[in-house]
Enzyme design. Structure first.
Site, PDB file in Angstrom:
ATOM      1  N   GLY A 102       2.043   5.839 -10.484  1.00  0.00           N
ATOM      2  CA  GLY A 102       3.400   5.782  -9.960  1.00  0.00           C
ATOM      3  C   GLY A 102       3.341   5.616  -8.454  1.00  0.00           C
ATOM      4  O   GLY A 102       2.340   5.966  -7.816  1.00  0.00           O
ATOM      5  N   GLN A 153       6.060   5.620   0.116  1.00  0.00           N
ATOM      6  CA  GLN A 153       4.598   5.656   0.177  1.00  0.00           C
ATOM      7  C   GLN A 153       4.018   4.360   0.739  1.00  0.00           C
ATOM      8  O   GLN A 153       2.828   4.317   1.062  1.00  0.00           O
ATOM      9  CB  GLN A 153       4.003   5.948  -1.193  1.00  0.00           C
ATOM     10  CG  GLN A 153       4.271   7.367  -1.662  1.00  0.00           C
ATOM     11  CD  GLN A 153       3.607   7.623  -2.979  1.00  0.00           C
ATOM     12  OE1 GLN A 153       4.172   7.355  -4.033  1.00  0.00           O
ATOM     13  NE2 GLN A 153       2.384   8.122  -2.925  1.00  0.00           N
ATOM     14  N   CYS A 170      -1.955  12.580  -5.618  1.00  0.00           N
ATOM     15  CA  CYS A 170      -0.992  11.670  -5.002  1.00  0.00           C
ATOM     16  C   CYS A 170      -1.745  10.619  -4.198  1.00  0.00           C
ATOM     17  O   CYS A 170      -2.716  10.948  -3.502  1.00  0.00           O
ATOM     18  CB  CYS A 170      -0.062  12.480  -4.094  1.00  0.00           C
ATOM     19  SG  CYS A 170       1.199  11.494  -3.270  1.00  0.00           S
ATOM     20  N   LEU A 171      -1.290   9.390  -4.282  1.00  0.00           N
ATOM     21  CA  LEU A 171      -1.931   8.312  -3.536  1.00  0.00           C
ATOM     22  C   LEU A 171      -1.802   8.514  -2.028  1.00  0.00           C
ATOM     23  O   LEU A 171      -2.599   7.971  -1.264  1.00  0.00           O
ATOM     24  CB  LEU A 171      -1.335   6.962  -3.947  1.00  0.00           C
ATOM     25  CG  LEU A 171      -1.534   6.582  -5.414  1.00  0.00           C
ATOM     26  CD1 LEU A 171      -0.816   5.276  -5.738  1.00  0.00           C
ATOM     27  CD2 LEU A 171      -3.014   6.483  -5.742  1.00  0.00           C
ATOM     28  N   HIS A 201       7.441  13.711 -10.104  1.00  0.00           N
ATOM     29  CA  HIS A 201       6.654  13.510  -8.879  1.00  0.00           C
ATOM     30  C   HIS A 201       7.295  12.421  -8.012  1.00  0.00           C
ATOM     31  O   HIS A 201       7.485  12.598  -6.804  1.00  0.00           O
ATOM     32  CB  HIS A 201       5.230  13.132  -9.281  1.00  0.00           C
ATOM     33  CG  HIS A 201       4.298  12.869  -8.155  1.00  0.00           C
ATOM     34  ND1 HIS A 201       3.278  13.734  -7.823  1.00  0.00           N
ATOM     35  CD2 HIS A 201       4.197  11.827  -7.277  1.00  0.00           C
ATOM     36  CE1 HIS A 201       2.599  13.235  -6.794  1.00  0.00           C
ATOM     37  NE2 HIS A 201       3.147  12.071  -6.451  1.00  0.00           N
ATOM     38  N   GLU A 202       7.634  11.285  -8.626  1.00  0.00           N
ATOM     39  CA  GLU A 202       8.200  10.168  -7.855  1.00  0.00           C
ATOM     40  C   GLU A 202       9.595  10.499  -7.342  1.00  0.00           C
ATOM     41  O   GLU A 202       9.947  10.138  -6.215  1.00  0.00           O
ATOM     42  CB  GLU A 202       8.201   8.876  -8.678  1.00  0.00           C
ATOM     43  CG  GLU A 202       6.823   8.417  -9.138  1.00  0.00           C
ATOM     44  CD  GLU A 202       5.753   8.360  -8.051  1.00  0.00           C
ATOM     45  OE1 GLU A 202       6.077   8.118  -6.873  1.00  0.00           O
ATOM     46  OE2 GLU A 202       4.577   8.576  -8.377  1.00  0.00           O
ATOM     47  N   HIS A 227       9.252  12.465  -4.197  1.00  0.00           N
ATOM     48  CA  HIS A 227       8.953  11.631  -3.029  1.00  0.00           C
ATOM     49  C   HIS A 227      10.229  11.092  -2.406  1.00  0.00           C
ATOM     50  O   HIS A 227      10.378  11.071  -1.181  1.00  0.00           O
ATOM     51  CB  HIS A 227       8.066  10.437  -3.412  1.00  0.00           C
ATOM     52  CG  HIS A 227       6.608  10.725  -3.359  1.00  0.00           C
ATOM     53  ND1 HIS A 227       5.967  11.192  -2.236  1.00  0.00           N
ATOM     54  CD2 HIS A 227       5.637  10.574  -4.308  1.00  0.00           C
ATOM     55  CE1 HIS A 227       4.681  11.333  -2.488  1.00  0.00           C
ATOM     56  NE2 HIS A 227       4.455  10.977  -3.741  1.00  0.00           N
TER      57      HIS A 227
END
Length: 187
Positions: A56, A61, A104-105, A146-147, A150
């Site tokens: 995701g 991000q 997380c990226l 999670h997204e 963000h």
């Protein structure tokens, strides 16, 4: 039958925003322009997510403070879910709270046991403005929550407490990408 293109196949890989970048720590703005720039952003986000081997990715991000995220994520039954949401709202998160590994990226190499509900429902629209409702269970529910976090300016570590949080914060401070970065105050 027309051939469907693979999401991200014509997108460009963008630079990843990392923990401490102001764009990650502020709520994102609603999308109001549903033109070609939005379609390019979604395609670039898929390309970036795949290049980083994620499941995701939220627009902030990649440095864009808009309410958009993409996903290619399995649920706990190994059913693959692929799509995007524009102006998403988490309308329901419930069921059993499960603590599971989460990363997380934007915090590469850092993972922590994070509590999330095992069911989530998100409503929004597509890049064309068509209404969409996405339901997820298990790992996919975790991804949706999670997204959405963000897009509100949050990160998964906001949900981690105690010893798990302390370990994750130590890992952040030791990470090569964090050296010399201005990290949020509680880190």
């Amino acid at each position: 039958m027309p051939k469907r293109s693979i999401p991200g196949s014509s997108g460009l890989v963008r630079a990843m925003s990392l923990l401490g970048d102001p764009v990650l720590h502020a709520p994102c703005e609603p999308v109001t322009d549903f033109g070609p720039a939005l379609a390019s952003l979604v395609d670039d986000m898929f390309a970036t997510m795949y290049a980083a081997e994620g499941v995701g990715l939220a627009a902030n991000q990649v440095g864009v403070p808009l309410r958009v995220f993409v996903y290619d994520c399995p649920d706990d039954e190994d059913v693959r879910h692929i799509g995007h949401l524009v102006n998403p709202r988490l309308v329901d998160a419930g069921g059993v709270a499960v603590r599971g590994p989460e990363g997380c990226l934007s915090l590469p190499g850092v993972e922590a046991g994070t509590p999330r509900y095992d069911h989530a429902v998100v409503e929004g629209v597509t890049m064309h403005g068509d209404p969409v409702r996405v339901e997820g269970t298990g790992f996919f529910a975790r991804c949706l929550q999670h997204e959405c976090d963000h897009l509100e300016g949050g990160i998964y570590l906001d949900h981690v407490k105690g010893l798990r949080r302390n370990r994750a914060l130590r890992a952040v401070r030791r990470a090569p990408w964090a050296r010399g970065r201005a990290l949020p105050g509680d880190l």
